[in-house]
Structures are given as C-alpha cells and as structure tokens.
Write a protein that holds these residues in place. Structure first.
Motif, short mmCIF file in Angstrom:
data_model
loop_
_atom_site.label_atom_id
_atom_site.label_comp_id
_atom_site.label_asym_id
_atom_site.label_seq_id
_atom_site.Cartn_x
_atom_site.Cartn_y
_atom_site.Cartn_z
N UNK A 65 -7.40 6.84 60.74
CA UNK A 65 -7.35 7.83 59.92
C UNK A 65 -6.70 9.12 61.12
N UNK A 66 -6.41 8.46 61.81
CA UNK A 66 -5.10 9.88 62.60
C UNK A 66 -4.14 9.73 62.12
N UNK A 67 -3.23 11.07 61.89
CA UNK A 67 -1.79 11.22 61.08
C UNK A 67 -1.59 12.02 61.81
N UNK A 68 -0.12 12.50 61.68
CA UNK A 68 0.63 13.53 61.89
C UNK A 68 0.28 14.83 62.12
N UNK A 69 -0.05 15.76 62.35
CA UNK A 69 -0.55 17.57 62.01
C UNK A 69 -1.25 17.04 62.46
N UNK A 70 -2.49 15.50 62.62
CA UNK A 70 -3.85 16.00 62.48
C UNK A 70 -5.07 17.35 63.59
N UNK A 71 -3.41 17.05 64.62
CA UNK A 71 -3.83 17.51 65.88
C UNK A 71 -3.42 17.63 67.13
N UNK A 72 -3.52 17.76 68.24
CA UNK A 72 -2.87 17.35 69.68
C UNK A 72 -3.95 16.19 69.37
N UNK A 73 -2.52 14.91 70.76
CA UNK A 73 -3.76 13.25 70.87
C UNK A 73 -3.61 13.30 72.26
N UNK A 74 -4.17 12.95 73.26
CA UNK A 74 -4.23 13.22 74.53
C UNK A 74 -4.00 11.77 75.16
N UNK A 75 -3.71 10.87 75.60
CA UNK A 75 -3.28 10.39 76.84
C UNK A 75 -3.62 10.18 78.09
N UNK A 76 -5.04 9.72 78.70
CA UNK A 76 -5.00 10.20 80.14
C UNK A 76 -4.50 8.49 80.69
N UNK A 77 -3.79 9.00 81.83
CA UNK A 77 -3.44 7.90 82.78
C UNK A 77 -2.20 7.66 82.32
N UNK A 78 -1.45 8.95 81.66
CA UNK A 78 -0.25 8.86 80.76
C UNK A 78 0.62 8.26 81.87
N UNK A 79 1.12 8.06 83.45
CA UNK A 79 2.04 7.97 83.53
C UNK A 79 2.46 6.52 84.40
#
Length: 345
Positions: free
Chosen positions: A160-174
């Motif tokens: 159900x995640x949609x743009x505008x719902x809030x911040x999305x974090x990605x770990x190990x991002x590099x």
C-alpha cells in the motif's frame, strides 16, 4: 536436442581439498561433462557473456561463508547470454537457440554451476527471456542485487505504500541492492532517505535520487526503546541485525519494512510492539525461488524504470580475471553500486 557440447572453455572452479576444506578458486579449461554441478536435467545451454558481483559471490569466492553446497562448482549467482542449445523442456517453454536470456537464483552459483564461466547449463524453468530494452550486459548491471531491489519495492507497493505517504529509507544504500532501490523509489516519486556508512558517497546517492543522507550509526545501534519515534513510511533493508530492529521500531503506523539482506547480522532482537501497536509489516524478500510470473514482472520493472544514464552511473565493468580482488572488496564494503563481470576477459 541439438549437440550442446561446446569445445573446452574457461571457468572459475572451486573445489574441496582432501581434507574436505574449500580450496581457492582457480581458473580451469573445462567441458560441461567435467563438473557434476551443472544439472543433469538442464536442457538449456547458454553461451555466457556477462555475470555480476553480489555479496554471495564474495562469500563463495573467498570461502568466508558456507554458500557453496556442492563441489567442484563454478560460482557466480547471475548469468546472461545467448542460448546455444535447447532440449524438449526448453522448447516447450518457448526458448529457442539464439535467444537472449538471463538466469538468477534457483541455487545457481551455490548448488549448481554458475555464471563465472564462458558456458553454462541450466534448467528451462530458471530461464528468463531478456525483456525489451535489456541486453546481456545491461541485465547484469542489475543482476540479483537489482532484481532483489525491484522485488522489495514491489512488495512495499503491494502493501500500500504510495508517494506522499512519508519518507522511505534504504539501508546499505551505496551497495548494489541499495543503489537500485534508491533509484527505483525516487523514480516512482517517493522521498528517499539513504542510510550509509560511507559519507563520501553522499553525492553519488543524491545523483540516484536520494533526498537526504543518514549516517548508518543512526540505525546501526538498534532501537533506543521497544517503540521509537515514527520516522519512516517504509524501508528497504539489506543490512539486517540491529539496523532492522531499529527500522521496525521507527516505522510509522501501517508502514512496512522489506527485508532482503544480512550484511549486518542474521539475528533479530526486537519486540512485538511495532506489529501490535502500529500494525507494522515485515516483508521478507526471496529472490532465489521467486515464482516465474513475479520474476518476469520484476525484470520488466527494471527494464523500464531506471534511466540508462542513471544505471551507467551506478555500474562499473570488470574482467572475470579480477574476481579475487573484487570479492574481497564487496565483503569489505568498498564496492559502490553494481559491478558487471565480463566473463570473456
């Protein structure tokens, strides 16, 4: 089935010594009959052009993790190339000589011969036709890492995640999974936070679409308490361990965390509070035995969602002859983005 037997070809082979201990990976001239770890019922023979470098490959080549299940074996969990020969099962699946194909998962490079060779033999059910817009090299610029990232993003969207719902974090991002996840989420319109222990990669991560860079220490120590301040609508986590516990404690009500890695540890010390008080979902991502329809949908997503200049920015190409040093680098966390392996060099 047409004669699938190619002349002897170069392969990276890992074997056990007389003491039963995994020995060093060495280059050999082999045939398909030389190793028992190409599946006997594999009726699709592929002339491999490219493979890629993943964390599992680093463990396999160095012997630092119990990744390899049978010996002697060719490691490399990804491969892409052109069909050389095909039997009845492959023909029934619509696979033809000359087709461009890719293979990831299904124990390839772990229990069965993998992509660090000029030729491979695989089962028809493992084969994915190259989607429109992807050649063998571009497919391996994504590889298992990119495929895993696509599955994680799709799982968050299905939740159900949609743009505008809030911040999305990605770990190990590099890293490989993280880089593609950042690019996919940003392309879909999300505000992406990139968590990394390499501050020197901040500009690179912003170029992929990250709106903010978070030092991994913010999450790496685990949750300050059983339920922390809600900060994230969703997360893609390739780290595991204390980082995953912290993510669960800081995910907002009815948000979700897609877990797809364990670079930071396999144990998870958490409580039920994120699940029963906020309705947080923990979504497990399996890229190994993912069903064929979902697998093809993820590859179609990759083919169309990441602009080629962006993919080029996160990709380097290296020869298979350098795999020893590359394996050390990915385990040390010094490899940025994706590494395509040219198996002919």
């Amino acid at each position: 089935m047409p004669d699938p037997t190619p002349p002897p070809f170069r392969a990276l082979v890992v074997a056990r010594g007389a003491d039963g201990v995994q020995g060093p990976a060495t280059f050999r001239s082999v045939t398909l009959a030389d190793l028992p770890t190409w599946p006997e019922d594999g009726d699709v023979v592929v002339d491999i052009g490219y493979s890629s470098l993943n964390y599992k490959d680093g463990l396999a080549v160095t012997g630092r993790g119990p990744i390899l299940r049978r010996f002697p074996i060719v490691p490399g969990i990804d491969l892409a190339g052109t069909v050389r020969a095909v039997g009845a099962a492959g023909a029934a699946a619509g696979i033809a000589v000359g087709d461009g194909v890719l293979v990831t998962g299904w124990g390839v490079g772990e229990s069965f011969g993998g992509g660090y060779a000029e030729v491979g033999r695989v089962r028809a059910g493992w084969v994915v036709p190259l989607p429109d817009g992807l050649d063998a090299r571009t497919a391996m610029a994504f590889g298992t890492a990119g495929f895993t990232a696509a599955l994680a993003v799709m799982a968050l969207e299905d939740h159900g995640l949609r743009p505008g719902d809030g911040d999305v974090v990605v770990t190990g991002a590099a890293g490989g999974v993280g880089s593609v996840a950042v690019a996919l989420l940003a392309a879909a319109g999300h505000r992406v936070l990139a968590s990394t222990g390499r501050p020197e990669e901040a500009e690179y991560l912003r170029s992929l679409g990250a709106a903010e860079i978070i030092d991994r220490s913010v999450l790496g120590g685990g949750p300050a308490q059983a339920l922390d301040k809600a900060r994230f609508a969703g997360a893609v986590d390739s780290v595991g361990g204390a980082t995953l516990a912290a993510l669960l404690a800081q995910t907002a009500a009815h948000g979700a965390v897609a877990a797809c890695g364990l670079a930071g540890g396999s144990e998870l010390h958490t409580t039920v509070f994120p699940f029963i008080l906020r309705g947080v979902a923990l979504l497990g991502i399996d890229s190994n035995t993912c069903p064929a329809p979902r697998r093809r949908a993820a590859w179609d997503r990759l083919a169309g969602a990441v602009p080629r200049p962006l993919l080029a920015a996160m990709t380097t190409e290296r020869p298979l002859s350098e795999i020893g040093a590359l394996a050390e680098g990915i385990l040390a966390g010094t490899v940025r983005g994706r590494v395509v392996i040219d198996v002919k060099r």
